[in-house]
Design an enzyme around this catalytic site. Structure first.
Site, PDB file in Angstrom:
ATOM      1  N   THR A  86       5.614  17.999  -3.278  1.00 50.08           N
ATOM      2  CA  THR A  86       6.528  16.924  -2.899  1.00 50.08           C
ATOM      3  C   THR A  86       6.625  16.921  -1.376  1.00 50.08           C
ATOM      4  OG1 THR A  86       7.790  16.982  -4.927  1.00 50.08           O
ATOM      5  CG2 THR A  86       9.000  16.286  -2.967  1.00 50.08           C
TER       6      THR A  86
ATOM      7  N   ASP B 166      15.160  14.633  -8.598  1.00 47.26           N
ATOM      8  CA  ASP B 166      16.149  14.506  -7.520  1.00 47.26           C
ATOM      9  C   ASP B 166      15.660  13.648  -6.353  1.00 47.26           C
ATOM     10  OD1 ASP B 166      14.207  16.571  -7.084  1.00 47.26           O
ATOM     11  OD2 ASP B 166      15.372  17.228  -5.348  1.00 47.26           O
TER      12      ASP B 166
ATOM     13  N   THR C 182      13.068  19.937  -2.177  1.00 45.37           N
ATOM     14  CA  THR C 182      11.932  20.039  -3.095  1.00 45.37           C
ATOM     15  C   THR C 182      12.167  21.190  -4.065  1.00 45.37           C
ATOM     16  OG1 THR C 182       9.554  20.409  -3.270  1.00 45.37           O
ATOM     17  CG2 THR C 182      10.643  21.447  -1.398  1.00 45.37           C
ATOM     18  N   GLY C 183      11.659  21.043  -5.265  1.00 45.19           N
ATOM     19  CA  GLY C 183      11.872  22.086  -6.268  1.00 45.19           C
ATOM     20  C   GLY C 183      12.074  21.428  -7.613  1.00 45.19           C
TER      21      GLY C 183
HETATM   22  N1  ASP Z   1      11.875  17.757  -6.824  1.00 48.52           N
HETATM   23  C1  ASP Z   1      10.770  17.106  -7.475  1.00 48.52           C
HETATM   24  C2  ASP Z   1      11.225  16.626  -8.838  1.00 48.52           C
HETATM   25  O1  ASP Z   1      11.913  17.356  -9.515  1.00 48.52           O
HETATM   26  C3  ASP Z   1       9.560  17.986  -7.643  1.00 48.52           C
HETATM   27  C4  ASP Z   1       9.171  18.869  -6.475  1.00 48.52           C
HETATM   28  O2  ASP Z   1       9.856  18.904  -5.469  1.00 48.52           O
HETATM   29  O3  ASP Z   1       8.121  19.554  -6.570  1.00 48.52           O
HETATM   30  O4  ASP Z   1      10.832  15.582  -9.255  1.00 48.52           O
END
Ligand code: ASP
Length: 358
Positions: A215, A246, A266-267
């Protein structure tokens, strides 16, 4: 002085009207980016791969920094920087985004202006080359904040946003990863991809090979002291049932407010939604007078960690202080300030180095 934004200029005068003290607070313009958090270690990232990532992060940062240098707005800088990252197949945003359970790319993005608190976002859109541009167009040309799916695509058409066919977004890396996740979910007979991670420590997740990096996000502070933040993603691999993370949610994955800071996260999005992570950082700065560094530490290492969530975030406050943190083994990240300070880093341990000069 021309490269610096000065706020405020306070001149104090003595009784005979002679200046006795001049206090000048110099606030730099600055930009900070991330390219996702996850299982990123020197062991699973060859030197050659590191160079590839470094090159694109450099290019993206230089793009946004040039906008700021020329006196452009932070919103413009954020959108242009994220566009470079979306155009690279290395990241989970735009080209190279992850696939959902139907083998489709459904993209999420958001952008927020810290001066006006205006925001724009799109969720679950397909075939949009640059979702961040569409999010900005929602902000600029609609009376809404968040548009989703087919409606958002219609809005994109009406506003002459560039579409690309499925092949443009395809990467073998993400197709292979979809197969891997689907196999793992079958084996674990789990109902949702989020539940794979529930209750497991970041350490264990690292060992399970949580590889959800990619992301992208950016926060910028321009010469006029205005903050902006944006985030763009394909979400989680094998997501189902129209799952939205998110990233397109203002206050969860993205937030900007000139009174405090700009944030991009991110996460695993579910945890950032439940903690309203980006807005929480702003609140901790505003109401508890925490520094950006302290606020982000509290949100990542206490609030998100306690729920069993994993990820990271970048913050730039209204004084130009940069902070980043994550509870994964790494996060692609870089920043540059008009003071000359800069850094690019991937792993927990140490920085990869300084940015390349333009
Ligand atoms: N936060 C992003 C989601 O949950 C994914 C990511 O940051 O890797 O869609």
């Amino acid at each position: 002085m021309n490269k610096l934004f000065v706020l405020p200029l306070i001149l104090l005068f003595s009784c005979n009207n002679k200046p006795i003290k001049a206090k000048v607070e110099v606030i730099p313009y600055a930009i900070v980016i991330h390219g996702g958090a996850g299982n990123i270690t020197p062991n699973n990232f060859s030197k050659a791969k590191q160079e590839q990532y470094k090159k694109v992060l450099n290019k993206a940062l230089a793009k946004g920094y040039t906008v700021l240098e020329k006196g452009g707005t932070s919103i413009e800088a954020v959108q242009q920087t994220i566009t470079v990252l979306e155009d690279s197949p290395l990241f989970n945003a735009g080209k190279g985004a992850v696939f959902d359970s139907e083998g489709k790319n459904r993209l999420d993005a958001s952008i927020m202006d810290g001066k006006t608190l205006q925001a724009g976002a799109v969720a679950g859109v397909s075939n949009i080359k640059n979702p961040i541009l569409l999010a900005k167009t929602v902000m600029d040309k609609s009376k809404h904040v968040l548009l989703s799916g087919i409606g958002a695509e219609k809005f994109a058409e009406q506003n002459h946003i560039q579409f690309e066919d499925d092949a443009y977004f395809y990467t073998k890396r993400q197709a292979d990863y979809l197969k891997k996740v689907q196999k793992r979910e079958r084996e674990e007979s789990l109902q949702s991809s989020a539940s794979i991670y529930k209750g497991r420590s970041p350490f264990l997740l690292g060992r399970l090979g949580w590889e959800k990096y990619g992301t992208v996000g950016c926060v910028a502070l321009d010469k006029n002291g205005n903050l902006a933040a944006g985030t763009s993603t394909g979400g989680l691999t094998n997501k189902k049932f129209g799952r939205i993370g998110d990233s397109p949610l203002i206050g969860a994955g993205t937030y900007a407010n000139n009174a405090t800071c700009g944030v991009s996260c991110t996460g695993i999005g579910e945890y950032f939604i439940r903690t309203l992570a980006a807005h929480e950082v702003s609140n901790l700065i505003k109401y508890k007078q925490l520094s950006a560094k302290e606020a982000i530490k509290e949100v990542v290492h206490t609030q998100i960690d306690t729920l069993g969530g994993v990820g990271g975030m970048i913050v730039l406050d209204n004084k130009g202080n940069v902070a980043w943190d994550f509870n994964t083994s790494g996060m692609f990240r870089a920043y540059k300030k008009s003071t000359g300070e800069n850094e690019i880093a991937f792993f927990k341990e140490k920085a990869v180095g300084k940015l390349e000069e333009k």
